[in-house]
Design a protein around this motif. Structure first.
Motif, PDB file in Angstrom:
ATOM      1  N   ARG A   1       0.846  -1.185   0.000  1.00  0.00           N
ATOM      2  CA  ARG A   1       0.000   0.000   0.000  1.00  0.00           C
ATOM      3  C   ARG A   1       0.884   1.239   0.000  1.00  0.00           C
ATOM      4  O   ARG A   1       1.740   1.394   0.865  1.00  0.00           O
ATOM      5  N   GLY A   2       0.634   2.101  -0.947  1.00  0.00           N
ATOM      6  CA  GLY A   2       1.373   3.345  -1.006  1.00  0.00           C
ATOM      7  C   GLY A   2       0.841   4.357  -0.011  1.00  0.00           C
ATOM      8  O   GLY A   2      -0.181   4.141   0.655  1.00  0.00           O
ATOM      9  N   ALA A   3       1.532   5.482   0.082  1.00  0.00           N
ATOM     10  CA  ALA A   3       1.135   6.520   1.025  1.00  0.00           C
ATOM     11  C   ALA A   3      -0.264   7.036   0.723  1.00  0.00           C
ATOM     12  O   ALA A   3      -1.038   7.356   1.630  1.00  0.00           O
ATOM     13  N   ARG A   4      -0.609   7.117  -0.568  1.00  0.00           N
ATOM     14  CA  ARG A   4      -1.936   7.638  -0.919  1.00  0.00           C
ATOM     15  C   ARG A   4      -3.031   6.719  -0.403  1.00  0.00           C
ATOM     16  O   ARG A   4      -4.038   7.193   0.158  1.00  0.00           O
ATOM     17  N   GLU A   5      -2.876   5.413  -0.598  1.00  0.00           N
ATOM     18  CA  GLU A   5      -3.909   4.478  -0.143  1.00  0.00           C
ATOM     19  C   GLU A   5      -4.036   4.502   1.373  1.00  0.00           C
ATOM     20  O   GLU A   5      -5.144   4.457   1.923  1.00  0.00           O
ATOM     21  N   LEU A   6      -2.896   4.576   2.067  1.00  0.00           N
ATOM     22  CA  LEU A   6      -2.936   4.617   3.522  1.00  0.00           C
ATOM     23  C   LEU A   6      -3.602   5.898   4.014  1.00  0.00           C
ATOM     24  O   LEU A   6      -4.364   5.885   4.989  1.00  0.00           O
ATOM     25  N   ALA A   7      -3.318   7.011   3.347  1.00  0.00           N
ATOM     26  CA  ALA A   7      -3.960   8.271   3.720  1.00  0.00           C
ATOM     27  C   ALA A   7      -5.459   8.215   3.458  1.00  0.00           C
ATOM     28  O   ALA A   7      -6.266   8.765   4.224  1.00  0.00           O
TER      29      ALA A   7
ATOM     30  N   LEU B   1      -7.303   5.508   3.626  1.00  0.00           N
ATOM     31  CA  LEU B   1      -7.875   4.705   4.704  1.00  0.00           C
ATOM     32  C   LEU B   1      -8.035   5.542   5.972  1.00  0.00           C
ATOM     33  O   LEU B   1      -9.060   5.453   6.660  1.00  0.00           O
ATOM     34  N   ALA B   2      -7.030   6.361   6.273  1.00  0.00           N
ATOM     35  CA  ALA B   2      -7.110   7.216   7.451  1.00  0.00           C
ATOM     36  C   ALA B   2      -8.244   8.224   7.310  1.00  0.00           C
ATOM     37  O   ALA B   2      -8.955   8.533   8.278  1.00  0.00           O
ATOM     38  N   GLU B   3      -8.443   8.733   6.105  1.00  0.00           N
ATOM     39  CA  GLU B   3      -9.518   9.695   5.876  1.00  0.00           C
ATOM     40  C   GLU B   3     -10.884   9.049   6.080  1.00  0.00           C
ATOM     41  O   GLU B   3     -11.789   9.640   6.706  1.00  0.00           O
ATOM     42  N   VAL B   4     -11.059   7.830   5.558  1.00  0.00           N
ATOM     43  CA  VAL B   4     -12.334   7.139   5.728  1.00  0.00           C
ATOM     44  C   VAL B   4     -12.584   6.840   7.201  1.00  0.00           C
ATOM     45  O   VAL B   4     -13.710   6.989   7.706  1.00  0.00           O
ATOM     46  N   ARG B   5     -11.535   6.430   7.912  1.00  0.00           N
ATOM     47  CA  ARG B   5     -11.681   6.188   9.348  1.00  0.00           C
ATOM     48  C   ARG B   5     -12.127   7.466  10.056  1.00  0.00           C
ATOM     49  O   ARG B   5     -12.994   7.421  10.941  1.00  0.00           O
ATOM     50  N   ALA B   6     -11.552   8.593   9.675  1.00  0.00           N
ATOM     51  CA  ALA B   6     -11.927   9.860  10.303  1.00  0.00           C
ATOM     52  C   ALA B   6     -13.389  10.195  10.022  1.00  0.00           C
ATOM     53  O   ALA B   6     -14.107  10.671  10.916  1.00  0.00           O
ATOM     54  N   LEU B   7     -13.835   9.965   8.792  1.00  0.00           N
ATOM     55  CA  LEU B   7     -15.224  10.251   8.441  1.00  0.00           C
ATOM     56  C   LEU B   7     -16.198   9.433   9.288  1.00  0.00           C
ATOM     57  O   LEU B   7     -17.310   9.877   9.590  1.00  0.00           O
ATOM     58  N   ILE B   8     -15.776   8.230   9.664  1.00  0.00           N
ATOM     59  CA  ILE B   8     -16.634   7.362  10.472  1.00  0.00           C
ATOM     60  C   ILE B   8     -16.500   7.669  11.952  1.00  0.00           C
ATOM     61  O   ILE B   8     -17.493   7.849  12.669  1.00  0.00           O
ATOM     62  N   GLU B   9     -15.266   7.744  12.432  1.00  0.00           N
ATOM     63  CA  GLU B   9     -15.028   7.792  13.866  1.00  0.00           C
ATOM     64  C   GLU B   9     -15.220   9.167  14.489  1.00  0.00           C
ATOM     65  O   GLU B   9     -15.694   9.281  15.625  1.00  0.00           O
TER      66      GLU B   9
ATOM     67  N   ARG C   1      -7.411  -2.099  10.878  1.00  0.00           N
ATOM     68  CA  ARG C   1      -6.454  -3.188  10.657  1.00  0.00           C
ATOM     69  C   ARG C   1      -5.786  -3.060   9.289  1.00  0.00           C
ATOM     70  O   ARG C   1      -4.576  -3.265   9.155  1.00  0.00           O
ATOM     71  N   ARG C   2      -6.579  -2.717   8.266  1.00  0.00           N
ATOM     72  CA  ARG C   2      -6.020  -2.551   6.924  1.00  0.00           C
ATOM     73  C   ARG C   2      -4.998  -1.417   6.883  1.00  0.00           C
ATOM     74  O   ARG C   2      -4.001  -1.492   6.160  1.00  0.00           O
ATOM     75  N   SER C   3      -5.257  -0.387   7.652  1.00  0.00           N
ATOM     76  CA  SER C   3      -4.343   0.756   7.651  1.00  0.00           C
ATOM     77  C   SER C   3      -3.023   0.444   8.364  1.00  0.00           C
ATOM     78  O   SER C   3      -2.052   1.182   8.225  1.00  0.00           O
ATOM     79  N   GLN C   4      -2.999  -0.651   9.127  1.00  0.00           N
ATOM     80  CA  GLN C   4      -1.782  -1.012   9.867  1.00  0.00           C
ATOM     81  C   GLN C   4      -0.881  -1.975   9.100  1.00  0.00           C
ATOM     82  O   GLN C   4       0.242  -2.225   9.529  1.00  0.00           O
ATOM     83  N   TRP C   5      -1.361  -2.539   7.990  1.00  0.00           N
ATOM     84  CA  TRP C   5      -0.574  -3.511   7.220  1.00  0.00           C
ATOM     85  C   TRP C   5      -0.417  -3.064   5.792  1.00  0.00           C
ATOM     86  O   TRP C   5      -1.422  -2.823   5.123  1.00  0.00           O
ATOM     87  N   PRO C   6       0.789  -2.963   5.268  1.00  0.00           N
ATOM     88  CA  PRO C   6       2.061  -3.133   5.963  1.00  0.00           C
ATOM     89  C   PRO C   6       2.324  -1.958   6.887  1.00  0.00           C
ATOM     90  O   PRO C   6       1.841  -0.848   6.639  1.00  0.00           O
ATOM     91  N   PRO C   7       3.094  -2.182   7.956  1.00  0.00           N
ATOM     92  CA  PRO C   7       3.301  -1.113   8.930  1.00  0.00           C
ATOM     93  C   PRO C   7       4.154   0.012   8.374  1.00  0.00           C
ATOM     94  O   PRO C   7       5.085  -0.212   7.617  1.00  0.00           O
TER      95      PRO C   7
ATOM     96  N   TYR D   1      -2.372  11.084   8.437  1.00  0.00           N
ATOM     97  CA  TYR D   1      -2.099  11.545   7.078  1.00  0.00           C
ATOM     98  C   TYR D   1      -0.635  11.932   6.952  1.00  0.00           C
ATOM     99  O   TYR D   1       0.062  11.553   6.008  1.00  0.00           O
ATOM    100  N   GLY D   2      -0.166  12.694   7.956  1.00  0.00           N
ATOM    101  CA  GLY D   2       1.213  13.166   7.899  1.00  0.00           C
ATOM    102  C   GLY D   2       2.232  12.055   7.973  1.00  0.00           C
ATOM    103  O   GLY D   2       3.259  12.072   7.304  1.00  0.00           O
ATOM    104  N   ALA D   3       1.925  11.032   8.803  1.00  0.00           N
ATOM    105  CA  ALA D   3       2.851   9.911   8.945  1.00  0.00           C
ATOM    106  C   ALA D   3       2.993   9.166   7.623  1.00  0.00           C
ATOM    107  O   ALA D   3       4.092   8.784   7.213  1.00  0.00           O
ATOM    108  N   HIS D   4       1.872   8.939   6.928  1.00  0.00           N
ATOM    109  CA  HIS D   4       1.922   8.213   5.669  1.00  0.00           C
ATOM    110  C   HIS D   4       2.620   9.039   4.590  1.00  0.00           C
ATOM    111  O   HIS D   4       3.380   8.512   3.796  1.00  0.00           O
ATOM    112  N   ALA D   5       2.356  10.343   4.588  1.00  0.00           N
ATOM    113  CA  ALA D   5       3.018  11.199   3.609  1.00  0.00           C
ATOM    114  C   ALA D   5       4.516  11.244   3.857  1.00  0.00           C
ATOM    115  O   ALA D   5       5.327  11.211   2.935  1.00  0.00           O
ATOM    116  N   GLY D   6       4.885  11.284   5.136  1.00  0.00           N
ATOM    117  CA  GLY D   6       6.317  11.290   5.453  1.00  0.00           C
ATOM    118  C   GLY D   6       7.000  10.010   5.061  1.00  0.00           C
ATOM    119  O   GLY D   6       8.133  10.004   4.595  1.00  0.00           O
TER     120      GLY D   6
END
Length: 277
Positions: free
Chosen positions: A135-141, A143-151, A218-224, A266-271
């Protein structure tokens, strides 16, 4: 994507030369293997040559029989290997070779890998095995965005309705994330992080929401993503601060904390993407 040179899922042992092809490199041993634990240690021997004609049932309540789950142990070991990066993104791993490393047959490994495929950690490669997802940084970001929209909206609603004493009951889980971060083990931290977020959302009483959010987490944690111990410690500290705000009923503070928590993802994945050669 990095191409793997692993042999077929049913092909021989590491280092064997396949017909007309290059020598297949040995797969690295996966830490956390079930040393000394084999299927024969947990299997129930088949009863052969025994007849029960006319045999009376034994009176009394049926005792509870607990059996060690080889598949469950393999699944835990594979999740740890994924979280620590021992199973590398883009690599293909066959069930027979992993089974040899764990000291079991390919069957429980294959079953565990199928479960991980459902969770989005690996994908099936026909006639070869299972490839760890990349998973590239974009996909991980994303996932984080979707989690934010829900949580985030759920957390704000709960912050207004759940009494402080209910939030206080979750303090041990927040403390678990702090300890896991201090230990620096990504696998342990990933599990404690999910447990804390799952417990927060569980107060909504919506099991479907909790299931979807946990799957995304869980999906956002793999690969770490390799943030390092300092990032884990800071992330865990946010859990404690958020819980304090929830206990105090400070909705404005909760809004800033949960929004910033996901913005940090978002920042962690972009970094991580910037640091990738």
């Amino acid at each position: 994507m990095k191409q793997s040179t692993q042999g077929s899922a049913e092909a021989g042992t590491p280092g064997r030369r396949t017909s007309g092809g290059p020598r297949v490199p040995a797969q690295a041993r996966v830490p956390g293997a079930l040393d000394g634990v084999r299927e024969r240690d947990t299997a129930v021997p088949a009863a052969r040559g025994e007849h029960t004609h006319g045999e009376r049932p034994i009176p009394g309540p049926r005792p509870a029989v607990q059996r060690c789950s080889v598949r469950g142990q393999i699944l835990d070991a594979l999740r740890t290997a994924l979280a620590t990066g021992e199973l590398r993104p883009g690599e293909v791993y066959s069930a027979p070779v992993l089974g040899e490393r764990f000291g079991v047959s390919a069957t429980p490994v294959r079953e565990a890998m199928q479960q991980l495929a459902q969770e989005g950690a690996v994908e099936v490669v026909p006639n070869r095995g299972f490839r760890v997802v990349e998973r590239g940084a974009r996909e991980l970001a994303e996932l984080a965005e979707v989690r934010a929209l829900i949580e985030v909206p759920v957390m704000l609603r709960l912050a207004r309705t759940v009494p402080g004493e209910r939030w206080a009951e979750l303090r041990p889980l927040a403390q678990d994330t702090v300890r896991a971060a201090a230990d620096g083990c990504p696998a342990t931290y990933a599990e404690s992080d999910r447990a804390f977020h799952r417990a927060l959302l569980a107060l909504s009483g919506n099991e479907q929401l909790v299931g979807v959010a946990t799957d995304l987490h869980r999906r956002s944690q793999w690969p770490p993503v390799r943030q390092g111990r300092a990032y884990l410690v800071a992330d865990a500290a946010e859990h404690m601060t958020l819980l304090d705000a929830l206990i105090a009923g400070d909705v404005d503070a909760v809004r800033g904390l949960v929004t910033g928590h996901f913005a940090g993802s978002y920042g962690a994945h972009a970094g991580a993407a910037t640091a990738t050669p």
